[in-house]
Design a protein around this motif. Structure first.
Motif: not given
Length: 348
Positions: A160-166, A183-188
């Motif tokens: 949820r945090a990743v989706l909101i931020l990205r 990491s960028v990979a984990s965020v993607n």
């Protein structure tokens, strides 16, 4: 940061609480919206902003300006929300709890369910872009509409945090990874999984959410016709304003209705003075919630003189019809909408 902010940061790091308050207050409104998205709760968003400022004050001496103050505050707020969400159930609307009912179904309100709450438009402030300058444009896909909020509550907190931020705030993957200490990979990867889950829970045709805007004049006109019809207890007029497959909910009651006939049948019982389920007479006041057509409902029960706060209803209107109506039966939220708890009997 500006030269003024540099001075305030230096003063705050030296222990000046008033300088710190001036520094962070500018970010209160957008952080409140961020916490609301993360939690689905207006009440808790207020608490989490305060928690964010407390954590920031305790750690201001360690702020060295390697990121913007805004990014630093978002890091603190996001982590405070993740801590608050740890191990708890996500917030929902009634359609996630039970199947649709008919007018004969009666279920008491459920206090054991974490219900989604509405957000007052008067406190809404769009977020700036990730690389905000004073004249920066607003993020293109800013939204707090209920359908989106209900859908993202199904995501695990970190996704949820990743989706909101990205996807909502428009932060780059690298900056999001730094904020979440990943990491960028984990965020993607988290972003891809979040979008896939979102597609399962968003209503049809709502995957590409639009910028938050004021309700249109056409939507307001439909809303006002609805308000007048409810005040007259005119079931025929109300029925004419409902889409055939309209959905109607009233948390914290788990009962909800799908379809015009079911909604009208339920209203017929609660509007009939001879029925044991009679609610009373209604007065309606237009308000603003979640950037959608909204109305505050007051009810005068038999034997009472004043109209008392009853519910904040948030609508989705398409063309000339209401396709979704969620009435949040939480009178304690009325002050947040700058609404009184009672109206005199002569109010119109």
């Amino acid at each position: 940061m500006s030269a003024v902010d540099d001075v305030l940061v230096a003063a705050a790091r030296a222990g000046d609480e008033s300088a710190f308050a001036e520094l962070v207050e500018h970010h209160r409104a957008e952080l409140r919206v961020h916490c609301y998205r993360m939690l689905g709760s207006f009440d808790e968003s207020e608490d989490l902003v305060q928690e964010t400022f407390l954590r920031a004050w305790k750690n201001i001496a360690g702020f060295e300006g390697r990121s913007t103050l805004r990014a630093w505050l978002y890091r603190i707020a996001t982590n405070a929300c993740l801590d608050a969400l740890d191990g708890r159930a996500h917030r929902v609307l009634p359609h996630s709890v039970a199947p649709p009912a008919d007018s004969t179904t009666a279920r008491p309100p459920r206090g054991d369910v974490a219900w989604l709450q509405p957000f007052p438009d008067r406190l809404w402030e769009p977020a700036e872009s990730a690389e905000a300058e004073p004249d920066a444009v607003v993020v293109a896909r800013e939204t707090i509409e209920l359908a989106f909020l209900a859908a993202i509550q199904h995501l695990p907190p970190r996704q949820r945090a990743v989706l909101i931020l990205r996807d909502v705030l428009g932060w780059p993957a690298k900056q999001t990874a730094e904020l979440l200490e990943g990491s960028v990979a984990s965020v993607n990867s988290a972003s891809q999984r979040a979008r896939a889950t979102l597609r399962e829970h968003l209503p049809e045709r709502r995957m590409e959410w639009a910028p938050a805007e004021e309700p249109t004049e056409q939507e307001r006109a439909v809303l006002r016709r609805y308000m007048a019809a409810v005040e007259r207890a005119d079931l025929t007029a109300v029925a004419g304003l409902l889409a055939e497959e309209v959905r109607s909910m009233m948390p914290p009651f788990p009962v909800w209705f799908q379809g015009r006939d079911a909604v009208v049948a339920a209203l017929a019982e609660s509007w009939n003075p001879r029925s044991p389920d009679y609610v009373g007479e209604f007065r309606m006041v237009e308000t603003g919630a979640n950037r959608q057509p909204s109305v505050a409902t007051y009810v005068r029960r038999p034997g009472e003189s004043a109209y008392r706060a009853f519910a904040i209803s948030v609508m989705r209107i398409e063309g000339e019809h209401i396709v979704d109506a969620t009435a949040f039966h939480e009178p304690e939220l009325f002050p947040a909408f700058d609404l009184p708890l009672t109206l005199p009997s002569a109010h119109r």
